[in-house]
Design an enzyme around this catalytic site. Structure first.
Site, short mmCIF file in Angstrom:
data_model
loop_
_atom_site.label_atom_id
_atom_site.label_comp_id
_atom_site.label_asym_id
_atom_site.label_seq_id
_atom_site.Cartn_x
_atom_site.Cartn_y
_atom_site.Cartn_z
CG ASN A 1 -5.52 8.25 0.71
OD1 ASN A 1 -6.72 8.23 1.00
ND2 ASN A 1 -4.77 7.18 0.65
CB SER A 2 -8.78 7.74 -3.23
OG SER A 2 -7.82 7.43 -4.20
CB SER B 1 -0.89 -0.02 1.26
OG SER B 1 -1.27 1.28 1.61
N GLY B 2 0.50 2.20 -0.86
CA GLY B 2 1.19 3.49 -0.88
C GLY B 2 0.94 4.27 0.39
CG LEU B 3 -2.66 5.26 3.73
CD1 LEU B 3 -2.52 6.78 3.84
CD2 LEU B 3 -4.11 4.85 3.97
CD GLU C 1 -3.86 6.54 -7.19
OE1 GLU C 1 -3.73 5.46 -6.57
OE2 GLU C 1 -3.98 7.63 -6.61
NE ARG D 1 -6.82 3.69 -6.53
CZ ARG D 1 -6.24 3.81 -5.35
NH1 ARG D 1 -5.24 3.01 -5.02
NH2 ARG D 1 -6.64 4.73 -4.49
CG ASP E 1 1.14 6.46 -5.22
OD1 ASP E 1 0.24 5.83 -4.64
OD2 ASP E 1 2.14 6.90 -4.62
CG ASP F 1 -0.89 2.27 -4.05
OD1 ASP F 1 -1.01 2.82 -5.18
OD2 ASP F 1 -1.34 2.75 -3.00
CE LYS G 1 -2.08 9.13 -3.73
NZ LYS G 1 -2.04 7.66 -3.58
C1 SPV Z 1 -3.39 2.50 -0.61
O1 SPV Z 1 -3.50 1.55 0.17
O2 SPV Z 1 -2.45 3.28 -0.61
C2 SPV Z 1 -4.44 2.73 -1.58
C3 SPV Z 1 -5.78 2.32 -1.26
O3 SPV Z 1 -4.17 3.34 -2.57
S1 SPV Z 1 -6.53 3.69 -0.62
O4 SPV Z 1 -5.78 4.20 0.44
O5 SPV Z 1 -7.84 3.18 -0.21
O6 SPV Z 1 -6.68 4.67 -1.70
MG MG Z 2 -2.48 4.30 -2.51
#
Ligand code: SPV
Ligand code: MG
Length: 542
Positions: free
Chosen positions: A122-123, A46-48, A114, A158, A87, A85, A120
């Site tokens: 975060n969504s 996961s990027g986050l 994505e 994505r 991004d 991920d 980017k």
């Molecule tokens: C991540 O886990 O970094 C994601 C998923 O991209 S989210 O955080 O839900 O966008």
């Molecule tokens: Mg992410």
């Protein structure tokens, strides 16, 4: 885990399996290992979570090479596939090409990109985030696919149209375009909690290609519902990071509050657990295969159970080994000499006033029956420690360093240090209890000295004209020598009067068993502290 398939082909098989598959979030080496040991078939990098783990925001604050470095640890630590991920691909099509190549070099199974803009956000942050131009994003997908060095690497596109509020039609249009551009799967994201738009998308999409979903906000919906509607893979996107944050907060706050780790112990993983996760045993095995197997470290055992009553008042409350010699107990002088010869593992057998024998960094054994027993009983109380190579010493002797060096280098399984100048020390052989010896040859003061000399007899009563020297109370045992001594000791201790036995009795028993006892001649430069005149000598000696 499927060992004969590459990681990329394992991920590809998950996408195509027809069953609902699961990827679990990890953000570093140890979380990746935990995901694998749990049984998950794949990892969501996961990027986050990786950003948060590095203490930065999920806004491309960590550079893509910093992410790559983390991925390398994660991939090396595991054998299941990692979907990264990626991004927005860290730039335009050209940046993505390089990223894909570098990921493949590190055995990463796939990347998800994505359709948003670099840098980017975060969504889950804000509303209506701008989306990438469809054609530009399709070009990026093509570039990514064209640059992968093998066929199995997976590129997931994505679609952010739902989460950014652009609507279902836009989402389906984009998914179709990305599929046509060569994406191996579509990740459709939503932040609604009811999961309805995801289910609608899945039904409209109708399994045209594998679809991945991320039920972070719509966690209430059972996975079956998505499986029935045609989802291929579920990503549990950030739950290890969040669990780690809660656990770390709990333990930090508790330790802060309690100013102690006692309460926390038992609620957290053990240090052993860390070693197991890190596979330390593999390294230990490899060390045996690849490192030269040197001789085991030499240890030392010191017998210091006796009072030393000839020292009068000085040993009323402490044993002889603790008598002060120019500011330090005699025993400390002895252990320092051993330490200087790199011998650090030292055990002392205590007896008289044992509580006063309390120097640090020493292992203690006690002969509580010291008044009724002999030296061998003291040695026997440390029988468990007696493994070679080991230096044996009485606790009341002092010697110059070169004597110990000579002994350490001497060959033989049992080696005693014998003073050839015994008469210089004290011309009267019976002036005290002396361990006088007859050897296979007398001391040779010439350039070549002696070689292979053995003990013939040790006794305080050796006829004067036959005396070759005096044992100074210092010896060395090899691994073999230590077990020979242990065997002889066990035999003597089993006899009726065994507990009164002395070291001389031990050497006699060894001689009876034809165990050779080598000797190393030295010429003075040592003393034992028996009475107050010896003590005066010891003060001068230093
Ligand atoms: C991540 O886990 O970094 C994601 C998923 O991209 S989210 O955080 O839900 O966008
Ligand atoms: Mg992410």
């Amino acid at each position: 885990m499927n060992l004969h398939l590459s990681k990329a082909s394992q991920l590809r098989a998950m996408l195509a399996s027809g069953d609902l598959e699961f990827l679990m979030e990890a953000h570093n080496g140890i979380s990746s290992k935990i995901v694998e040991e749990t049984g998950f078939k794949g990892i969501w990098a996961s990027g986050l979570s990786m950003s948060a783990g590095l203490g930065v925001r999920d806004s491309n604050e960590a550079s893509w090479t910093q992410v790559l470095e983390m991925l390398e640890f994660m991939s090396d630590a595991t054998s299941i596939p990692i979907l990264v991920d990626g991004d927005t691909g860290y730039g335009n099509f050209n940046n993505l090409r390089r990223v894909v190549q570098k990921l493949c070099q590190r055995d990463i199974a796939g990347i998800c990109i994505e359709d948003k803009l670099f840098p980017k956000t975060n969504s889950f942050i804000g509303e209506g985030q701008p989306l990438a131009d469809i054609d530009e994003f399709c070009g990026k997908i093509k570039a990514g696919k064209d640059s992968q060095p093998h066929d199995n690497f997976c590129l997931i596109a994505r679609v952010e149209a739902l989460i950014s509020g652009w609507g279902m039609e836009e989402a389906l249009k984009r998914a179709e375009a990305y599929h046509a551009a060569g994406a191996d799967g579509i990740l459709i994201h939503s932040k609604k909690s009811d999961g309805a738009e995801i289910l609608t998308f899945l039904e409209e999409w109708g399994r045209r290609c594998p679809v991945i979903i991320v039920p972070t906000t719509y966690y209430d919906i059972p996975s079956d519902a998505f499986e029935k509607s045609g989802a291929s893979v579920v990503i549990w996107a950030n739950h290890n990071l969040r669990a780690g944050i809660s656990a770390m907060r709990d333990v930090s706050r508790r330790i802060y509050r309690e100013q102690s780790v006692k309460g926390a112990e038992g609620t957290i993983a053990s240090v052993k657990d860390i070693f197991e996760l890190a596979e330390n045993s593999e390294l230990a095995d490899a060390e045996k295969r690849y490192l030269p197997q040197g001789t085991p470290e030499t240890r030392a055992i010191i017998l210091a159970a006796s009072q030393g009553s000839k020292l009068g008042d000085l040993t009323k409350h402490i044993p002889k080994c603790m008598v002060d010699v120019r500011g330090q107990p005699l025993l400390r002088r002895l252990t320092s000499a051993l330490n200087q010869a790199e011998i650090r593992n030292i055990a002392v057998v205590r007896g008289y006033q044992k509580q006063s024998v309390n120097l640090a960094s020493i292992q203690y054994f006690d002969n509580d029956d010291y008044e009724q027993t002999g030296e061998l009983a003291s040695l026997n109380s440390a029988a468990g420690y007696l493994s070679g190579p080991i230096i044996f010493a009485y606790g009341d002797i002092l010697f110059r360093h070169h004597i110990l060096d000579q002994l350490v280098e001497a060959e033989g399984d049992i080696v005693l240090v014998i003073d050839a100048l015994w008469r210089e020390k004290d011309p009267a052989p019976r002036s005290r209890n002396r361990d006088l010896v007859i050897c296979s040859e007398p001391f040779n003061p010439g350039y070549l000295g002696n070689e292979n000399v053995c003990l013939t007899q040790m006794s305080p009563d050796v006829p004067e004209e036959q005396i070759h020297g005096e044992w100074i109370g210092l010896a060395k045992l090899s691994t073999t020598g230590a077990s020979q001594v242990k065997n002889a000791m066990t035999k003597i201790m089993a006899q009726d009067d065994g507990k009164k036995a002395s070291m001389i009795d031990l050497f006699e028993e060894l001689a009876r068993q034809d165990v050779p006892i080598r000797i190393e001649y030295v010429t003075g430069h040592w003393l034992d502290v028996d009475n107050s005149s010896d003590l005066a000598d010891a003060q001068k000696f230093l």
